[in-house]
Every structure is written in structure tokens, then in C-alpha cells.
Design a protein around this motif. Structure first.
Motif, short mmCIF file in Angstrom:
data_model
loop_
_atom_site.label_atom_id
_atom_site.label_comp_id
_atom_site.label_asym_id
_atom_site.label_seq_id
_atom_site.Cartn_x
_atom_site.Cartn_y
_atom_site.Cartn_z
N ILE A 1 -0.08 -8.36 11.82
CA ILE A 1 -0.53 -8.49 13.19
C ILE A 1 0.89 -8.43 14.02
O ILE A 1 1.87 -8.89 13.56
CB ILE A 1 -1.35 -9.77 13.63
CG1 ILE A 1 -1.64 -10.01 14.97
CG2 ILE A 1 -0.20 -11.06 13.17
CD1 ILE A 1 -2.69 -9.32 15.21
N ALA A 2 0.89 -7.90 15.29
CA ALA A 2 1.79 -8.02 16.07
C ALA A 2 2.44 -9.48 16.34
O ALA A 2 1.32 -10.15 16.87
CB ALA A 2 1.64 -7.28 17.44
N PHE A 3 3.36 -9.91 16.24
CA PHE A 3 3.81 -11.53 16.21
C PHE A 3 4.97 -11.50 16.99
O PHE A 3 6.20 -11.01 16.82
CB PHE A 3 4.16 -11.72 14.74
CG PHE A 3 4.43 -13.29 14.47
CD1 PHE A 3 3.90 -14.24 15.20
CD2 PHE A 3 5.47 -13.32 13.73
CE1 PHE A 3 4.16 -15.66 14.83
CE2 PHE A 3 6.01 -14.71 13.32
CZ PHE A 3 5.12 -15.74 13.78
N LEU A 4 4.94 -12.64 17.77
CA LEU A 4 6.14 -12.96 18.98
C LEU A 4 6.23 -14.31 18.59
O LEU A 4 5.75 -15.36 19.07
CB LEU A 4 5.67 -12.65 20.23
CG LEU A 4 6.14 -11.51 20.99
CD1 LEU A 4 5.53 -11.36 22.33
CD2 LEU A 4 7.66 -11.40 21.10
N PRO A 5 7.20 -14.71 17.57
CA PRO A 5 7.43 -16.16 17.40
C PRO A 5 8.38 -16.68 18.33
O PRO A 5 9.28 -16.14 18.91
CB PRO A 5 8.10 -16.23 16.10
CG PRO A 5 8.69 -14.79 15.97
CD PRO A 5 7.81 -13.95 16.78
N GLY A 6 8.26 -17.98 18.75
CA GLY A 6 9.13 -18.91 19.65
C GLY A 6 10.30 -19.00 19.19
O GLY A 6 10.70 -19.39 17.82
N THR A 7 11.57 -18.82 19.97
CA THR A 7 12.84 -19.09 19.61
C THR A 7 13.49 -19.59 20.95
O THR A 7 13.36 -19.28 21.98
CB THR A 7 13.74 -17.98 19.06
OG1 THR A 7 13.49 -16.86 20.30
CG2 THR A 7 12.97 -17.13 17.92
N ALA A 8 14.61 -20.52 20.51
CA ALA A 8 15.39 -21.11 21.61
C ALA A 8 16.67 -21.20 21.36
O ALA A 8 17.57 -21.46 22.28
CB ALA A 8 14.66 -22.48 22.07
N THR A 9 17.12 -20.80 20.24
CA THR A 9 18.56 -21.23 19.46
C THR A 9 18.90 -20.01 18.49
O THR A 9 17.95 -19.04 18.08
CB THR A 9 18.62 -22.29 18.71
OG1 THR A 9 18.11 -22.19 17.70
CG2 THR A 9 18.14 -23.69 19.58
N ALA A 10 20.24 -19.75 18.54
CA ALA A 10 20.67 -18.92 17.75
C ALA A 10 20.23 -19.13 16.00
O ALA A 10 19.99 -18.02 15.50
CB ALA A 10 22.35 -18.84 17.45
N ALA A 11 20.06 -20.38 15.63
CA ALA A 11 19.42 -20.58 14.48
C ALA A 11 17.88 -20.10 14.42
O ALA A 11 17.60 -19.39 13.43
CB ALA A 11 19.52 -22.10 14.04
N ASP A 12 17.22 -20.14 15.21
CA ASP A 12 16.05 -19.81 15.38
C ASP A 12 15.94 -18.16 15.33
O ASP A 12 15.04 -17.58 14.43
CB ASP A 12 15.05 -20.08 16.71
CG ASP A 12 14.74 -21.57 16.96
OD1 ASP A 12 14.92 -22.31 15.98
OD2 ASP A 12 14.85 -21.89 18.18
N ILE A 13 16.65 -17.47 16.00
CA ILE A 13 16.74 -16.05 15.86
C ILE A 13 17.23 -15.59 14.67
O ILE A 13 16.62 -14.87 13.99
CB ILE A 13 17.61 -15.61 16.80
CG1 ILE A 13 17.14 -15.89 18.47
CG2 ILE A 13 17.77 -14.08 16.89
CD1 ILE A 13 18.06 -15.54 19.46
N MET A 14 18.12 -16.22 13.97
CA MET A 14 18.37 -16.01 12.71
C MET A 14 17.68 -15.99 11.58
O MET A 14 17.47 -15.16 10.68
CB MET A 14 20.01 -16.78 12.32
CG MET A 14 21.11 -16.17 13.05
SD MET A 14 22.52 -17.40 12.84
CE MET A 14 22.95 -17.03 11.21
N ARG A 15 16.66 -17.27 11.68
CA ARG A 15 15.73 -17.40 10.68
C ARG A 15 14.70 -16.31 10.96
O ARG A 15 14.15 -15.58 9.75
CB ARG A 15 15.17 -18.71 11.17
CG ARG A 15 13.93 -19.18 10.05
CD ARG A 15 13.32 -20.50 10.57
NE ARG A 15 14.26 -21.44 10.86
CZ ARG A 15 14.10 -22.03 12.03
NH1 ARG A 15 13.43 -21.48 13.10
NH2 ARG A 15 15.05 -22.92 12.31
N GLY A 16 14.38 -15.77 12.06
CA GLY A 16 13.30 -14.62 12.21
C GLY A 16 13.92 -13.48 11.61
O GLY A 16 13.21 -12.76 11.09
N MET A 17 15.29 -13.12 11.99
CA MET A 17 15.83 -11.89 11.43
C MET A 17 15.89 -11.78 10.02
O MET A 17 15.60 -10.77 9.30
CB MET A 17 17.16 -11.61 11.97
CG MET A 17 17.21 -11.31 13.65
SD MET A 17 18.67 -10.83 14.15
CE MET A 17 18.24 -9.56 15.61
#
Length: 205
Positions: free
Chosen positions: A105-121
Motif C-alpha cells: 500500500i502507499a504509505f506515509l508514516p509520521g516523522t518529526a525528527t532525524a531519527a524518525d526519518i533514518m528509521r524509515g529510510m
């Protein structure tokens, strides 16, 4: 048809974030938003009738209905069963991220910090919701985060108004914004919703 997350984010500059309390309001709201040029509709899983609302809105020609405030794999499964074409979450956990990726599915997870983005990447994701946008430092914070993560693209949501949406959309890392101002509280005024949708659809960075 399965849409990619980029295709969902490019449908319109604003994705309405909807909290629907009455099932009979679902179709009129969806029709007005689609007619106004906003086909991507995020139905938040904050009410007991959210899944039924999604099913009703999906019957409206041109509507691309997704589920918002998805918190865990069980809610993801329920949203998929209800026909969600995209999933938005306020944050990113490994169980939800893995389940969403596995579903395709097309997925847009919430992020607010650099750590969030790194986890997603680390999971292979590069498209994120920036949430809550205004109270997480606003546009200056997003610009600062976008610099080191130059392949990431965002849909800021939370506290954004029509008057400020254009500023966000002018940022190259922003593909769209989420907005809760499109459906005023009270009885459904389809004409007013369509007017607000047309104004939002005309917003381009």
C-alpha cells in the motif's frame, strides 16, 4: 488500481484530513471535495464509524480514499479490508512499517525528527508525513531536516491553515500538505466545502 505513494501525493497540493462523525455525511463531503479538485481523502481512524465512512466515500467517482491515524498492523489490516488506497500514520514503528511495506500500500508514516526519518529510510521508505508540523518547529525545522535527507519528500500535517499552506508548498521537499480546514464543523455545507477545496486545489508552491 494500486497507486504509489508519489502518485497519491501528486493528486493535489492538499490532502483533506477528515474526522467524520456521521455516516450520512460521508458521501456529500467526498463529492464536494472531489468536485473542488481534492481527490485524495484521508479518513482518520479516530471514530467508530471510520471504516464505514471509507467504504461510503470510496463509492464516490474520482475519490481516492485512504486511512489516517493508523497506529498498528491490526488497524492497517482493517483499513485495507475497507478498501483504503493509502495509509497515513502519526508515527513510525517497526511492526507497522514492515506490515505496510509488505502489503504494498502507499504509505506515509509520521516523522518529526532525524531519527524518525533514518528509521524509515532503513526500511526503504523516502516519503513521510511531517507531524505535528507546526508544533514540531514548523517550516524552519522541516527545511533543516530536509537538507541532510535530500531524497526524502514530505506531507506536513498538523496546524497548517489555508493562509500558511502556500509557504509550506513552496519548499522543494514538500509534495503536498494535510489540511483539516476543508470541512468546517457543524452541518455539512457542500457548497462551502467545494469552495474551500477549489481554493486549496489552486495552491501551488
Amino acid at each position: 488500481m494500486t497507486l504509489t505513494v508519489d502518485q497519491v501525493m501528486e493528486l493535489a497540493p492538499v490532502i483533506p484530513v477528515l474526522v467524520i462523525e456521521r455516516i450520512e455525511d460521508a458521501a456529500p463531503i467526498a463529492e464536494a471535495l472531489v468536485k473542488g479538485g481534492l481527490p485524495a481523502l484521508e479518513v482518520t481512524m479516530r471514530t467508530p464509524i471510520a471504516l464505514d465512512v471509507m467504504r461510503e466515500m470510496a463509492k464516490v467517482p474520482g475519490a481516492v480514499v485512504g486511512a489516517g491515524t493508523v497506529l498498528n498492523p491490526a488497524q492497517l489490516d482493517a483499513a485495507l479490508e475497507a478498501g483504503a488506497q493509502f495509509i497515513v500514520s502519526p508515527g513510525l514503528t517497526e511492526p507497522l512499517g514492515k506490515a505496510a511495506i509488505a502489503s504494498g500500500i502507499a504509505f506515509l508514516p509520521g516523522t518529526a525528527t532525524a531519527a524518525d526519518i533514518m528509521r524509515g529510510m532503513d526500511m526503504g521508505l523516502s516519503r513521510f508525513k511531517f507531524f505535528p508540523a507546526e508544533t514540531s518547529g514548523g517550516l524552519p525545522a522541516l527545511k533543516a531536516l530536509a537538507a541532510p535527507f535530500n531524497t526524502a519528500r514530505f506531507c506536513p500535517t498538523g496546524g497548517i491553515r489555508f493562509e500558511t499552506a502556500g509557504n509550506w508548498l513552496a519548499e522543494p521537499a514538500v509534495k503536498c500538505v494535510g489540511g483539516s480546514w476543508l470541512v468546517p464543523k457543524g452541518p455539512v455545507d457542500a457548497h462551502r466545502i467545494e469552495e474551500l477545496a477549489r481554493a486549496a486545489a489552486s495552491l501551488r508552491g
